[in-house]
Write a protein that holds these residues in place. Structure first.
Motif, PDB file in Angstrom:
ATOM      1  N   PHE A  45       0.831  -1.189   0.000  1.00 14.97           N
ATOM      2  CA  PHE A  45       0.000   0.000   0.000  1.00 14.97           C
ATOM      3  C   PHE A  45       0.876   1.254   0.000  1.00 14.97           C
ATOM      4  O   PHE A  45       1.915   1.300   0.666  1.00 14.97           O
ATOM      5  N   TYR A  46       0.427   2.282  -0.702  1.00 12.01           N
ATOM      6  CA  TYR A  46       1.212   3.507  -0.816  1.00 12.01           C
ATOM      7  C   TYR A  46       0.302   4.692  -1.126  1.00 12.01           C
ATOM      8  O   TYR A  46      -0.855   4.531  -1.530  1.00 12.01           O
ATOM      9  N   PHE A  47       0.855   5.902  -0.959  1.00  9.31           N
ATOM     10  CA  PHE A  47       0.181   7.145  -1.343  1.00  9.31           C
ATOM     11  C   PHE A  47       1.233   8.022  -1.992  1.00  9.31           C
ATOM     12  O   PHE A  47       2.207   8.417  -1.348  1.00  9.31           O
ATOM     13  N   ILE A  48       1.051   8.326  -3.263  1.00  3.48           N
ATOM     14  CA  ILE A  48       2.065   9.032  -4.045  1.00  3.48           C
ATOM     15  C   ILE A  48       1.457  10.248  -4.734  1.00  3.48           C
ATOM     16  O   ILE A  48       0.336  10.199  -5.238  1.00  3.48           O
ATOM     17  N   LEU A  60      -2.948  18.180  -8.768  1.00  5.54           N
ATOM     18  CA  LEU A  60      -1.925  17.180  -8.449  1.00  5.54           C
ATOM     19  C   LEU A  60      -2.293  15.832  -9.052  1.00  5.54           C
ATOM     20  O   LEU A  60      -3.455  15.416  -9.004  1.00  5.54           O
ATOM     21  N   LEU A  61      -1.289  15.163  -9.603  1.00  8.05           N
ATOM     22  CA  LEU A  61      -1.488  13.804 -10.110  1.00  8.05           C
ATOM     23  C   LEU A  61      -1.160  12.845  -8.976  1.00  8.05           C
ATOM     24  O   LEU A  61      -0.003  12.710  -8.569  1.00  8.05           O
ATOM     25  N   VAL A  62      -2.183  12.183  -8.460  1.00  7.12           N
ATOM     26  CA  VAL A  62      -2.014  11.306  -7.305  1.00  7.12           C
ATOM     27  C   VAL A  62      -2.172   9.844  -7.699  1.00  7.12           C
ATOM     28  O   VAL A  62      -2.797   9.516  -8.709  1.00  7.12           O
ATOM     29  N   ASN A  63      -1.612   8.991  -6.874  1.00  2.00           N
ATOM     30  CA  ASN A  63      -1.676   7.545  -7.101  1.00  2.00           C
ATOM     31  C   ASN A  63      -1.639   6.890  -5.730  1.00  2.00           C
ATOM     32  O   ASN A  63      -0.636   7.018  -5.019  1.00  2.00           O
ATOM     33  N   TRP A  64      -2.736   6.254  -5.350  1.00  2.13           N
ATOM     34  CA  TRP A  64      -2.732   5.600  -4.029  1.00  2.13           C
ATOM     35  C   TRP A  64      -3.339   4.205  -4.098  1.00  2.13           C
ATOM     36  O   TRP A  64      -4.104   3.881  -4.984  1.00  2.13           O
ATOM     37  N   ILE A  72      -8.955  -3.089  -3.539  1.00  5.10           N
ATOM     38  CA  ILE A  72      -7.553  -3.040  -3.105  1.00  5.10           C
ATOM     39  C   ILE A  72      -6.611  -2.641  -4.234  1.00  5.10           C
ATOM     40  O   ILE A  72      -5.402  -2.586  -4.043  1.00  5.10           O
ATOM     41  N   GLY A  73      -7.178  -2.352  -5.400  1.00  2.00           N
ATOM     42  CA  GLY A  73      -6.357  -1.857  -6.499  1.00  2.00           C
ATOM     43  C   GLY A  73      -5.958  -0.408  -6.255  1.00  2.00           C
ATOM     44  O   GLY A  73      -6.279   0.174  -5.216  1.00  2.00           O
ATOM     45  N   ASN A  74      -5.269   0.203  -7.213  1.00  2.00           N
ATOM     46  CA  ASN A  74      -4.830   1.574  -7.020  1.00  2.00           C
ATOM     47  C   ASN A  74      -5.729   2.558  -7.756  1.00  2.00           C
ATOM     48  O   ASN A  74      -6.412   2.222  -8.718  1.00  2.00           O
ATOM     49  N   PHE A  75      -5.740   3.791  -7.284  1.00  2.00           N
ATOM     50  CA  PHE A  75      -6.408   4.896  -7.961  1.00  2.00           C
ATOM     51  C   PHE A  75      -5.341   5.848  -8.457  1.00  2.00           C
ATOM     52  O   PHE A  75      -4.387   6.157  -7.735  1.00  2.00           O
ATOM     53  N   LYS A  76      -5.491   6.325  -9.688  1.00  2.00           N
ATOM     54  CA  LYS A  76      -4.568   7.313 -10.232  1.00  2.00           C
ATOM     55  C   LYS A  76      -5.359   8.356 -11.004  1.00  2.00           C
ATOM     56  O   LYS A  76      -6.168   7.995 -11.873  1.00  2.00           O
ATOM     57  N   GLY A  77      -5.139   9.627 -10.679  1.00  2.00           N
ATOM     58  CA  GLY A  77      -5.858  10.688 -11.374  1.00  2.00           C
ATOM     59  C   GLY A  77      -5.495  12.055 -10.826  1.00  2.00           C
ATOM     60  O   GLY A  77      -4.742  12.181  -9.852  1.00  2.00           O
ATOM     61  N   TRP A  78      -6.049  13.074 -11.455  1.00  2.00           N
ATOM     62  CA  TRP A  78      -5.781  14.460 -11.053  1.00  2.00           C
ATOM     63  C   TRP A  78      -6.802  14.927 -10.032  1.00  2.00           C
ATOM     64  O   TRP A  78      -7.995  14.630 -10.164  1.00  2.00           O
ATOM     65  N   ILE A  79      -6.328  15.637  -9.009  1.00  2.50           N
ATOM     66  CA  ILE A  79      -7.226  16.203  -8.003  1.00  2.50           C
ATOM     67  C   ILE A  79      -6.861  17.663  -7.764  1.00  2.50           C
ATOM     68  O   ILE A  79      -5.743  18.103  -8.078  1.00  2.50           O
ATOM     69  N   ASN A  80      -7.786  18.415  -7.231  1.00  2.00           N
ATOM     70  CA  ASN A  80      -7.504  19.771  -6.776  1.00  2.00           C
ATOM     71  C   ASN A  80      -6.580  19.680  -5.566  1.00  2.00           C
ATOM     72  O   ASN A  80      -6.788  18.853  -4.674  1.00  2.00           O
ATOM     73  N   ALA A  81      -5.544  20.514  -5.519  1.00  2.00           N
ATOM     74  CA  ALA A  81      -4.577  20.454  -4.422  1.00  2.00           C
ATOM     75  C   ALA A  81      -5.242  20.623  -3.062  1.00  2.00           C
ATOM     76  O   ALA A  81      -4.751  20.098  -2.054  1.00  2.00           O
ATOM     77  N   LYS A  82      -6.369  21.338  -3.016  1.00  2.00           N
ATOM     78  CA  LYS A  82      -7.068  21.554  -1.750  1.00  2.00           C
ATOM     79  C   LYS A  82      -7.674  20.252  -1.211  1.00  2.00           C
ATOM     80  O   LYS A  82      -8.039  20.177  -0.042  1.00  2.00           O
TER      81      LYS A  82
END
Length: 233
Positions: A45-48, A60-64, A72-82
């Motif tokens: 598990f990770y948060f990137i 921000l491009l996040v991947n967790w 239990i798979g990962n999510f990857k996408g753009w979010i508002n920094a807030k």
């Protein structure tokens, strides 16, 4: 370099620079803006936060991983920094749930030994969740762990080879993290190492966790953990 990034990006991640937790560890991020991993060495598990862009506002491009309580798979996408703090707190809550849920994958014997060892430490202050060990405590514990690394090799057999490798990995990880993690993190890792050694049998206990060395460590690191193994998870 700091000046390769806009101030708004640096301000967004300022609170994460010295972030500490009992369930996770902030690690070297290389080209990433942030990389946090589960402290469980058996977990992936990770948060990137991979990168940023400005399109009217900071994104921000996040991947967790895990993605959610249902996946239990990962999510990857753009979010508002807030939204970063809310998403990160949610991810940490998943780690907490995994630790608190009882399942057939748990090892009650190992947990019982860990609780027994933890009970030898005296009640603490809140610093266990935010402050590191003192330099003399680090040196004392590192010497003990070095002794385990050296002596455990002579106990290796074909039957216990995998378990010994697991203990050795835990010891190595703990030694590396002594000066960069909280007191609670260190104690949690230590009692688990002791518990795994104990489960291997009396010869391991006598050779690797002598009463004298354990007593010295407990007294040397006293007043640093809260009562109960669950308290520092």
């Amino acid at each position: 370099m700091k000046k390769d990034l806009p101030i708004i990006v640096l301000k967004t991640f300022e609170k994460y620079v010295h972030l500490k937790g009992e369930r996770f560890q902030v690690v070297d991020q290389d080209e990433l803006l942030l990389k946090v991993v589960d402290i469980d060495t058996n977990s992936n598990f990770y948060f990137i936060v991979e990168s940023h862009q400005m399109k009217g506002h900071l994104k921000l491009l996040v991947n967790w991983k895990p993605q959610s309580r249902e996946d239990i798979g990962n999510f990857k996408g753009w979010i508002n920094a807030k939204q970063l703090d809310a998403h990160f707190d949610q991810w940490v809550s998943y780690l907490k749930e995994y630790e608190e849920i009882h399942s057939f994958f748990d090892d009650p014997i190992l947990n019982a030994y860990a609780d027994e060892y933890l009970s030898e430490f005296i009640i603490i202050d809140e610093e266990a969740k935010s402050k590191p060990l003192k330099p003399n405590q680090i040196l004392l514990l590192d010497e003990h762990l070095e002794t385990i690394e050296k002596n455990i090799k002579k106990h290796i057999t074909k039957e216990n080879e995998e378990q010994i490798a697991n203990i050795t990995d835990d010891v190595t990880s703990l030694r590396k993290g002594l000066s960069i993690n909280t007191k609670g993190w260190v104690i949690k890792k230590l009692v688990l190492v002791w518990a795994k050694i104990t489960k291997q049998g009396a010869p391991f206990i006598r050779d690797l966790i002598s009463q004298a060395s354990k007593k010295a460590l407990v007294e040397g690191i006293n007043h640093v953990v809260e009562v109960g193994f669950e308290a520092i998870k």
